[in-house]
Design a protein around this motif. Structure first.
Motif, PDB file in Angstrom:
ATOM      1  N   ARG A   1     -14.571 -13.837   7.833  1.00  0.00           N
ATOM      2  CA  ARG A   1     -13.263 -13.464   7.299  1.00  0.00           C
ATOM      3  C   ARG A   1     -12.221 -14.555   7.542  1.00  0.00           C
ATOM      4  NH1 ARG A   1     -13.757  -7.064   8.743  1.00  0.00           N
ATOM      5  NH2 ARG A   1     -15.372  -6.689   7.205  1.00  0.00           N
ATOM      6  N   ILE A   2     -12.361 -15.282   8.653  1.00  0.00           N
ATOM      7  CA  ILE A   2     -11.492 -16.439   8.880  1.00  0.00           C
ATOM      8  C   ILE A   2     -11.728 -17.466   7.779  1.00  0.00           C
ATOM      9  CG2 ILE A   2     -11.133 -18.444  10.397  1.00  0.00           C
ATOM     10  CD1 ILE A   2     -11.539 -16.497  12.788  1.00  0.00           C
ATOM     11  N   ALA A   3     -12.994 -17.733   7.473  1.00  0.00           N
ATOM     12  CA  ALA A   3     -13.326 -18.685   6.408  1.00  0.00           C
ATOM     13  C   ALA A   3     -12.771 -18.218   5.065  1.00  0.00           C
ATOM     14  CB  ALA A   3     -14.841 -18.879   6.316  1.00  0.00           C
ATOM     15  N   LEU A   4     -12.885 -16.934   4.793  1.00  0.00           N
ATOM     16  CA  LEU A   4     -12.377 -16.376   3.541  1.00  0.00           C
ATOM     17  C   LEU A   4     -10.866 -16.571   3.431  1.00  0.00           C
ATOM     18  CD1 LEU A   4     -12.916 -14.687   0.949  1.00  0.00           C
ATOM     19  CD2 LEU A   4     -12.520 -12.659   2.345  1.00  0.00           C
ATOM     20  N   GLN A   5     -10.142 -16.286   4.500  1.00  0.00           N
ATOM     21  CA  GLN A   5      -8.691 -16.456   4.475  1.00  0.00           C
ATOM     22  C   GLN A   5      -8.312 -17.934   4.350  1.00  0.00           C
ATOM     23  OE1 GLN A   5      -6.417 -14.087   4.115  1.00  0.00           O
ATOM     24  NE2 GLN A   5      -8.043 -12.567   4.122  1.00  0.00           N
ATOM     25  N   ARG A   6      -9.080 -18.810   4.985  1.00  0.00           N
ATOM     26  CA  ARG A   6      -8.831 -20.253   4.850  1.00  0.00           C
ATOM     27  C   ARG A   6      -8.986 -20.670   3.402  1.00  0.00           C
ATOM     28  NH1 ARG A   6     -12.188 -24.135   4.016  1.00  0.00           N
ATOM     29  NH2 ARG A   6     -14.023 -23.061   4.834  1.00  0.00           N
ATOM     30  N   GLN A   7     -10.045 -20.198   2.758  1.00  0.00           N
ATOM     31  CA  GLN A   7     -10.287 -20.545   1.368  1.00  0.00           C
ATOM     32  C   GLN A   7      -9.208 -19.969   0.462  1.00  0.00           C
ATOM     33  OE1 GLN A   7     -14.241 -19.014   1.028  1.00  0.00           O
ATOM     34  NE2 GLN A   7     -15.164 -20.791   2.027  1.00  0.00           N
ATOM     35  N   LYS A   8      -8.774 -18.730   0.722  1.00  0.00           N
ATOM     36  CA  LYS A   8      -7.693 -18.128  -0.059  1.00  0.00           C
ATOM     37  C   LYS A   8      -6.411 -18.944   0.055  1.00  0.00           C
ATOM     38  CE  LYS A   8      -8.825 -13.184  -0.067  1.00  0.00           C
ATOM     39  NZ  LYS A   8      -8.341 -11.860   0.392  1.00  0.00           N
ATOM     40  N   ALA A   9      -6.202 -19.535   1.232  1.00  0.00           N
ATOM     41  CA  ALA A   9      -5.012 -20.353   1.462  1.00  0.00           C
ATOM     42  C   ALA A   9      -5.154 -21.742   0.850  1.00  0.00           C
ATOM     43  CB  ALA A   9      -4.728 -20.465   2.956  1.00  0.00           C
ATOM     44  N   GLY A  10      -6.346 -22.059   0.347  1.00  0.00           N
ATOM     45  CA  GLY A  10      -6.576 -23.362  -0.283  1.00  0.00           C
ATOM     46  C   GLY A  10      -6.674 -24.508   0.706  1.00  0.00           C
TER      47      GLY A  10
END
Length: 120
Positions: free
Chosen positions: A13-22
């Motif tokens: 989920r940390i990775a997902l949020q990082r990706q969402k943040a670009g």
């Protein structure tokens, strides 16, 4: 769910949020003053993220720390915070467009709900 699985899920989920943040892992590492491999270990869940580190990550990603524990909240305030975090990333004209789309979508959904209630 054991500690290992929990750490892996939070890392995902940390990775997902990082990706969402670009952001890249390298950009996160630089912003936090840690190595690229440390970010990778957090995202893979091979090390547990501390609460202070999760707070730093949430600030960097423009999300809530709770986003690392749940996919998507059904609490209106959490959803509003997520929309707000997304809106600040675009210019005022784009925000206006998004808000118009949200209003139209809500109106359409309300109409659908009324039609469904009548048919029941």
């Amino acid at each position: 769910m054991g500690n290992k699985e929990l750490n892996q899920e939070i890392g995902r989920r940390i990775a997902l949020q990082r990706q969402k943040a670009g952001l890249t892992q390298e950009a996160v590492a630089e912003a936090l003053g840690i190595g690229n491999e440390a970010v990778s270990r957090l995202e893979r869940g091979t090390v547990a993220a501390s609460v202070p580190r999760m707070m730093e990550l949430a600030t960097l990603f423009g999300c809530q720390t709770g986003d690392f524990f749940m996919e998507q909240s059904v609490v209106v305030q959490d959803q509003a915070a997520e929309i707000s975090a997304l809106l600040v990333r675009v210019n005022p004209e784009a925000r206006k467009f998004v808000m118009e789309q949200v209003r139209h979508t809500i109106q359409w959904l309300e109409q659908q709900e009324k039609l469904n209630q009548k048919s029941v």
